[in-house]
Motif scaffolding. Sequence first.
Motif, short mmCIF file in Angstrom:
data_model
loop_
_atom_site.label_atom_id
_atom_site.label_comp_id
_atom_site.label_asym_id
_atom_site.label_seq_id
_atom_site.Cartn_x
_atom_site.Cartn_y
_atom_site.Cartn_z
N ASP A 24 -33.57 66.07 30.29
CA ASP A 24 -33.53 65.13 31.46
C ASP A 24 -33.10 63.51 30.95
N HIS A 25 -34.07 63.02 30.16
CA HIS A 25 -34.13 61.59 29.84
C HIS A 25 -33.12 61.46 29.19
N GLY A 26 -32.69 60.24 29.36
CA GLY A 26 -31.58 59.41 28.37
C GLY A 26 -32.06 59.00 26.85
N LEU A 27 -30.95 58.83 26.25
CA LEU A 27 -31.29 58.49 24.77
C LEU A 27 -32.14 57.04 24.81
N HIS A 28 -31.74 56.24 25.69
CA HIS A 28 -32.22 54.91 25.75
C HIS A 28 -33.66 54.90 26.13
N PHE A 29 -33.83 55.52 27.04
CA PHE A 29 -35.43 55.94 27.81
C PHE A 29 -36.25 56.56 26.81
N LEU A 30 -35.60 57.49 26.11
CA LEU A 30 -36.41 58.26 25.02
C LEU A 30 -36.76 57.20 23.90
N ARG A 31 -35.94 56.43 23.26
CA ARG A 31 -36.07 55.80 22.36
C ARG A 31 -37.17 54.42 22.69
N TYR B 28 -34.36 57.05 13.67
CA TYR B 28 -33.65 58.25 14.27
C TYR B 28 -32.01 57.93 14.04
N ASP B 29 -31.53 59.11 14.34
CA ASP B 29 -29.88 59.42 14.03
C ASP B 29 -29.16 58.30 14.80
N THR B 30 -28.50 57.78 13.59
CA THR B 30 -27.49 56.65 14.09
C THR B 30 -25.97 57.31 13.79
N SER B 31 -25.63 58.60 13.63
CA SER B 31 -24.54 59.14 13.25
C SER B 31 -23.71 59.02 14.52
N GLY B 32 -22.67 59.60 14.64
CA GLY B 32 -21.78 59.51 15.75
C GLY B 32 -22.26 60.58 16.90
N LYS B 33 -23.24 61.63 16.45
CA LYS B 33 -23.53 62.65 17.32
C LYS B 33 -24.88 62.07 17.90
N LYS B 34 -25.56 61.06 17.33
CA LYS B 34 -26.82 60.35 17.97
C LYS B 34 -27.64 61.34 18.66
N ARG B 35 -28.34 62.39 18.02
CA ARG B 35 -29.01 63.52 18.59
C ARG B 35 -30.16 62.76 19.18
N LYS B 36 -30.65 63.23 20.23
CA LYS B 36 -31.78 62.82 21.11
C LYS B 36 -33.06 63.22 20.30
N PRO B 37 -33.99 62.29 19.96
CA PRO B 37 -35.33 62.68 19.40
C PRO B 37 -36.24 63.87 20.05
N ALA B 38 -36.80 64.61 19.46
CA ALA B 38 -37.35 65.76 20.01
C ALA B 38 -38.30 66.31 19.09
N LYS C 239 -34.37 63.63 15.51
CA LYS C 239 -33.65 64.00 14.31
C LYS C 239 -33.51 62.59 13.45
N PHE C 240 -33.76 62.50 12.30
CA PHE C 240 -33.97 61.12 11.58
C PHE C 240 -32.59 61.16 10.44
N ASN C 241 -32.29 59.89 10.15
CA ASN C 241 -31.57 59.65 8.96
C ASN C 241 -32.01 59.92 7.69
N LEU C 242 -31.52 60.57 6.78
CA LEU C 242 -32.08 61.00 5.52
C LEU C 242 -32.75 59.68 5.01
N ALA C 243 -33.70 60.02 4.32
CA ALA C 243 -34.64 58.87 3.48
C ALA C 243 -34.83 57.80 4.27
N SER C 244 -35.28 57.87 5.66
CA SER C 244 -35.27 56.88 6.53
C SER C 244 -36.34 57.17 7.44
N SER C 245 -36.88 56.02 8.14
CA SER C 245 -37.81 56.50 9.35
C SER C 245 -36.98 55.97 10.70
N ALA D 42 -31.05 76.51 17.68
CA ALA D 42 -31.02 74.79 17.96
C ALA D 42 -30.23 74.54 19.28
N HIS D 43 -30.10 73.16 19.64
CA HIS D 43 -29.30 72.61 20.70
C HIS D 43 -29.92 72.57 21.85
N MET D 44 -29.68 71.62 22.78
CA MET D 44 -30.55 71.11 24.06
C MET D 44 -30.41 72.42 24.96
N ASP D 45 -29.15 72.90 25.15
CA ASP D 45 -29.08 73.98 26.15
C ASP D 45 -29.79 75.32 25.90
#
Length: 270
Positions: free
Chosen positions: A134-141, A191-201, A183-189, A87-90
């Motif tokens: 490369d893309h930031g979280l805002h552009f991705l979403r 994307y991750d809203t936790s403190g980590k805010k993983r980028k969608p992929a 990455k999604f929140n469990l039982a939800s559509s 896992a992980h971006m790098d």
Amino acid sequence: MAFYDPWTIFFTNSLAPLGYVRITSIRMQGVLLLIFVKCLHLPYIRDLQTNYTRTGLFGYWGNKGGVAVRLSIHGHLLCFLNCHLPAHMDNTAQRLDTFRHILHTQQFTGNKAQAILDHDLLFWFGDLNFRIGDHGLHFLRESICNNRFHLLWDKDQLNKAKKTESILRGFQEGQLLFKPTYKFNLASSDYDTSGKKRKPAWTDRILWKVKEQVQDGGSGARCSDLNHPIAVTLNTYGSQMEYGISDHKPVSGTFCLEVRVGLLFFVPLL
């Protein structure tokens, strides 16, 4: 059936009324591969083998790695490889190195197709864990919300690697016309809203590779498609957004395999 895992029981009960029978399975912790075949094809199945490679914790732990099933059907050698890569971006290079290691270490018995890439047709799928760089979280979403997936394709790490890495030469994949599955929140559509805010992929993928054929006479030239023993057509490729018990959304694909004896169908489910 009492000793089978819930997924095996579910798919067995669902596919049996449709005329499918489970011919083999292999599990390595959370990595599970089930093979079902329609009863009419059972007399033509030969050389059924399984294999696995652990790559987690320096090869001692099976949370990462790959499981494979190989078989001959109507005389054509097929291999199905389910992988869970680092896992992980790098960690793009580590993912590719792990894939190379799996291909190198898994060997099948017999005189034909001892290595994974020796098979006439290989399906490679699973949580491959490639990310969108490369893309930031805002552009991705924003791109995802507006279904502008094409803006993300050239930054997808697997798409980029397919252009430069020889180990990926010949692998094909359908267009990514569905939302990234991680990455999604469990039982939800959502994307991750936790403190980590993983980028969608698009971490969960299905690829295939038809073995290159050469003409007789040692010329090294490739055969034309008309002479090739297997032709693969991708019919559908998408995600199942209603699934909510994981932080991933499952991906499914349907394929038509045209071989010299007729038509076969395979539906990989992740």
